[in-house]
Scaffold this motif. Structure first.
Motif, PDB file in Angstrom:
ATOM      1  N   PRO A  78       0.939  -1.394  -0.175  1.00 28.28           N
ATOM      2  CA  PRO A  78       0.010   0.038   0.052  1.00 28.28           C
ATOM      3  C   PRO A  78       0.772   1.412  -0.118  1.00 28.28           C
ATOM      4  CG  PRO A  78       0.057  -0.886   2.086  1.00 28.28           C
ATOM      5  CD  PRO A  78       1.017  -1.613   1.456  1.00 28.28           C
ATOM      6  N   VAL A  79       1.920   1.265  -0.860  1.00 24.85           N
ATOM      7  CA  VAL A  79       2.631   2.606  -0.790  1.00 24.85           C
ATOM      8  C   VAL A  79       1.816   3.840  -1.230  1.00 24.85           C
ATOM      9  CG1 VAL A  79       4.321   3.389  -2.284  1.00 24.85           C
ATOM     10  CG2 VAL A  79       4.672   1.401  -1.582  1.00 24.85           C
ATOM     11  N   SER A  80       0.844   3.621  -2.162  1.00 19.67           N
ATOM     12  CA  SER A  80       0.139   4.908  -2.570  1.00 19.67           C
ATOM     13  C   SER A  80      -0.698   5.224  -1.555  1.00 19.67           C
ATOM     14  CB  SER A  80      -0.709   4.567  -3.711  1.00 19.67           C
ATOM     15  OG  SER A  80      -0.078   4.434  -4.912  1.00 19.67           O
ATOM     16  N   GLN A  81      -1.478   4.464  -0.689  1.00 22.06           N
ATOM     17  CA  GLN A  81      -2.497   4.789   0.391  1.00 22.06           C
ATOM     18  C   GLN A  81      -1.365   5.561   1.348  1.00 22.06           C
ATOM     19  OE1 GLN A  81      -4.172   0.871   0.958  1.00 22.06           O
ATOM     20  NE2 GLN A  81      -5.997   2.134   1.483  1.00 22.06           N
ATOM     21  N   ASN A 133       8.803  -1.297  -8.025  1.00 22.11           N
ATOM     22  CA  ASN A 133       8.029  -2.009  -9.297  1.00 22.11           C
ATOM     23  C   ASN A 133       6.436  -2.043  -8.877  1.00 22.11           C
ATOM     24  OD1 ASN A 133      10.300  -2.192 -10.825  1.00 22.11           O
ATOM     25  ND2 ASN A 133      10.872  -4.278 -10.165  1.00 22.11           N
ATOM     26  N   ALA A 134       6.035  -2.628  -7.530  1.00 15.36           N
ATOM     27  CA  ALA A 134       4.758  -2.846  -7.493  1.00 15.36           C
ATOM     28  C   ALA A 134       4.014  -1.283  -7.512  1.00 15.36           C
ATOM     29  CB  ALA A 134       4.644  -3.310  -6.090  1.00 15.36           C
ATOM     30  N   GLU A 135       4.634  -0.482  -6.959  1.00 18.07           N
ATOM     31  CA  GLU A 135       3.990   0.985  -6.896  1.00 18.07           C
ATOM     32  C   GLU A 135       3.607   1.355  -7.981  1.00 18.07           C
ATOM     33  OE1 GLU A 135       2.264   4.695  -5.718  1.00 18.07           O
ATOM     34  OE2 GLU A 135       2.307   2.509  -4.962  1.00 18.07           O
ATOM     35  N   ARG A 136       4.773   1.237  -9.196  1.00 21.05           N
ATOM     36  CA  ARG A 136       4.559   1.991 -10.601  1.00 21.05           C
ATOM     37  C   ARG A 136       3.755   1.191 -11.089  1.00 21.05           C
ATOM     38  NH1 ARG A 136      11.082   3.732 -11.727  1.00 21.05           N
ATOM     39  NH2 ARG A 136      10.899   5.668 -10.388  1.00 21.05           N
ATOM     40  N   ALA A 137       3.747  -0.346 -11.281  1.00 23.90           N
ATOM     41  CA  ALA A 137       2.693  -1.236 -11.988  1.00 23.90           C
ATOM     42  C   ALA A 137       1.460  -0.678 -11.702  1.00 23.90           C
ATOM     43  CB  ALA A 137       3.262  -2.594 -11.814  1.00 23.90           C
ATOM     44  N   MET A 138       1.168  -0.769 -10.431  1.00 25.04           N
ATOM     45  CA  MET A 138      -0.083  -0.287  -9.987  1.00 25.04           C
ATOM     46  C   MET A 138      -0.803   1.141 -10.543  1.00 25.04           C
ATOM     47  SD  MET A 138      -3.197  -1.181  -8.739  1.00 25.04           S
ATOM     48  CE  MET A 138      -2.950  -2.797  -7.937  1.00 25.04           C
ATOM     49  N   VAL A 139       0.203   2.172 -10.337  1.00 21.96           N
ATOM     50  CA  VAL A 139      -0.347   3.366 -10.969  1.00 21.96           C
ATOM     51  C   VAL A 139      -0.728   3.496 -12.359  1.00 21.96           C
ATOM     52  CG1 VAL A 139       0.573   5.757 -11.260  1.00 21.96           C
ATOM     53  CG2 VAL A 139       0.878   4.521  -8.961  1.00 21.96           C
ATOM     54  N   HIS A 140       0.551   2.511 -13.096  1.00 23.28           N
ATOM     55  CA  HIS A 140       0.265   2.525 -14.698  1.00 23.28           C
ATOM     56  C   HIS A 140      -1.171   1.793 -15.004  1.00 23.28           C
ATOM     57  CE1 HIS A 140       3.945   4.613 -16.172  1.00 23.28           C
ATOM     58  NE2 HIS A 140       4.648   3.730 -15.079  1.00 23.28           N
ATOM     59  N   HIS A 141      -1.332   0.754 -14.195  1.00 24.69           N
ATOM     60  CA  HIS A 141      -2.657  -0.073 -14.448  1.00 24.69           C
ATOM     61  C   HIS A 141      -3.822   0.742 -14.403  1.00 24.69           C
ATOM     62  CE1 HIS A 141      -4.871  -3.628 -14.667  1.00 24.69           C
ATOM     63  NE2 HIS A 141      -5.522  -3.388 -13.463  1.00 24.69           N
TER      64      HIS A 141
END
Length: 475
Positions: free
Chosen positions: A292-295, A326-334
């Motif tokens: 949950p980096v974004s949160q 990688n996880a954070e950027r992948a979710m933002v792009h998705h």
């Protein structure tokens, strides 16, 4: 030039001043940033000076860095060190598999000497990899003898550690107040001026009298707490709501994972000043919830990084940084693509996750006044990378290089509390052979108690089966 690309010098002796000359210093100090062609002087246990053309003290060892990256040591805020003898067993596990095999079937097999062997090896591994501070989330301590063994191992390697006393085998949190924790505090942790310090690891927190008594106990003794939280179908919003209502959340509380928590829980955590430890290698594979980096960033919850357990994943903080970003950027792009948009510039940067892995971990442990950045006056927990390999040639963007290019195999020199414990790629005053022997003996014993059929079943889980719900006894 020797085989690691740093000009060879005699190994620094304990108490000798050390001058790192002409390094690329990634200070993690927001006022200084990255300083190229810069010297760092260490005297006794502390960083005495950072600057160019520093005077060499008498009797000092000079390490000619020749532009090599010098950074503060990594701080891992959540590692189940007692499981390291089972390294890699759970590479294909989900969280349910982990609970099934280690936490239900195998944890009762561990003797105090098995806890000691695993903790000792885990400390040696941390030093070798440039993790200068590690939080031992020690939740396999079913007796005081197991706890003593865990602590003995931490003290027997001259590195910095935080012993998080836990006991996930207990049916409730009554063990916290039955005298064993006080005995440990009195006998082993009466001083805060030591490399190994103590806090509590509390799981299964709910509005019970035992939980309230444990939280009151920690508050009265000013013991920090760490807990798994926001784990899908296990520790979710109700736990955070209770901790908030009881006034237990604070800057000395660290919550691990957090991927199954609501925005309201993140708001409560942020308001309290509590910290979040993200274990992205684990969360990406096991199913606790998406990292949950974004949160956390949106609500201003301070982040640190951790490796969870080498029974599943690596103990490599370079991998932790990579997995997190990688996880954070992948979710933002998705999410952007689902909305028909593209991301023009990445919001979370390499320097952000490098901070989580160093200064962020120091903050979570309440040690940021002493470690986490290369700042005069702070304790000298430092890592110097080699500079002669293909992957370390050349360094244009130091933070980006540390996150996406470098690895633990590039760690040349490790200094903890001003003492060199790894030099020119070799451990100094840290007994790897002993660690290997102890772990081999422990594995031999544990395997004698686990049938071949059970072992093979654990190594190769059945094919994917979706289940609507599962409930763990502990995580």
């Amino acid at each position: 030039m020797h085989n690691l690309g740093i000009a060879a010098r005699p190994t620094p002796r304990l108490g000798q001043p050390v001058l790192f000359r002409r390094a690329t210093v990634v200070t993690m100090n927001p006022h200084d940033g990255v300083l190229r062609d810069t010297d760092v002087l260490v005297r006794n246990s502390r960083i005495e000076a950072v600057g160019r053309h520093l005077e060499v003290p008498a009797n000092a060892v000079v390490i000619e860095a020749d532009g090599a990256l010098l950074l503060p040591g990594f701080v891992d805020t959540h590692r189940h060190m007692w499981q390291s003898a089972l390294r890699g067993v759970g590479a294909d596990w989900t969280l349910g598999n982990y609970v099934q095999w280690i936490m239900i079937k195998w944890r009762h097999l561990f003797r105090p000497q098995d806890i000691y062997a695993a903790n000792y090896m885990s400390m040696v591994e941390a030093v070798y990899d440039g993790v200068t501070t590690v939080l031992d989330y020690s939740h396999g301590l079913r007796t005081p003898e197991h706890a003593e063994a865990a602590v003995d191992a931490l003290f027997d390697v001259p590195a910095r550690a935080r012993f998080a006393y836990g006991n996930a085998l207990a049916p409730d949190l009554g063990w916290v107040v039955d005298g064993r924790v006080d005995d440990m505090l009195d006998n082993r942790f009466s001083s805060t001026d030591q490399l190994v310090t103590m806090q509590l690891a509390l799981d299964g927190i709910s509005p019970t009298d035992e939980a309230k008594a444990a939280l009151d106990f920690a508050r009265a003794r000013e013991l920090p707490i760490i807990s798994h939280a926001g784990v899908f179908k296990a520790y979710e919003d109700a736990q955070i709501a209770f901790l908030h209502a009881y006034g237990a959340l604070s800057p000395s509380y660290t919550l691990v994972h957090g991927g199954a928590l609501s925005d309201e829980s993140f708001r409560l955590i942020a308001d309290s000043g509590a910290h979040l430890s993200i274990s992205a290698e684990s969360e990406d594979s096991a199913g606790q919830g998406y990292p949950p980096v974004s949160q956390a960033r949106r609500f201003g919850v301070p982040i640190s990084l951790s490796m969870d357990s080498v029974a599943w994943w690596s103990g490599d903080m370079f991998s932790a940084m990579r997995a997190t970003l990688n996880a954070e950027r992948a979710m933002v792009h998705h999410i952007a693509h689902q909305q028909g948009n593209v991301v023009v510039n990445n919001d979370t940067r390499a320097m952000d996750v490098l901070e989580y892995a160093t200064l962020g971990g120091a903050r979570a442990l309440g040690l940021d006044d002493e470690i986490g950045s290369i700042t005069p006056g702070k304790l000298a927990d430092l890592v110097l990378l080699r500079n002669d390999t293909p992957v370390m040639t050349t360094v244009h963007n130091p933070a980006g290089h540390l996150v996406f290019q470098a690895g633990r195999g590039d760690v040349d020199t490790v200094m903890i509390n001003g003492r060199v414990l790894k030099y020119q790629g070799r451990l100094v005053g840290v007994d790897l052979d002993r660690a290997r022997s102890l772990v081999a003996q422990s594995v031999e014993y544990l395997r004698s108690r686990i049938s071949n059929a059970e072992w093979e079943e654990a190594l190769i889980p059945p094919p994917y089966v979706a289940r609507q719900t599962w409930r763990s006894q502990s995580v």
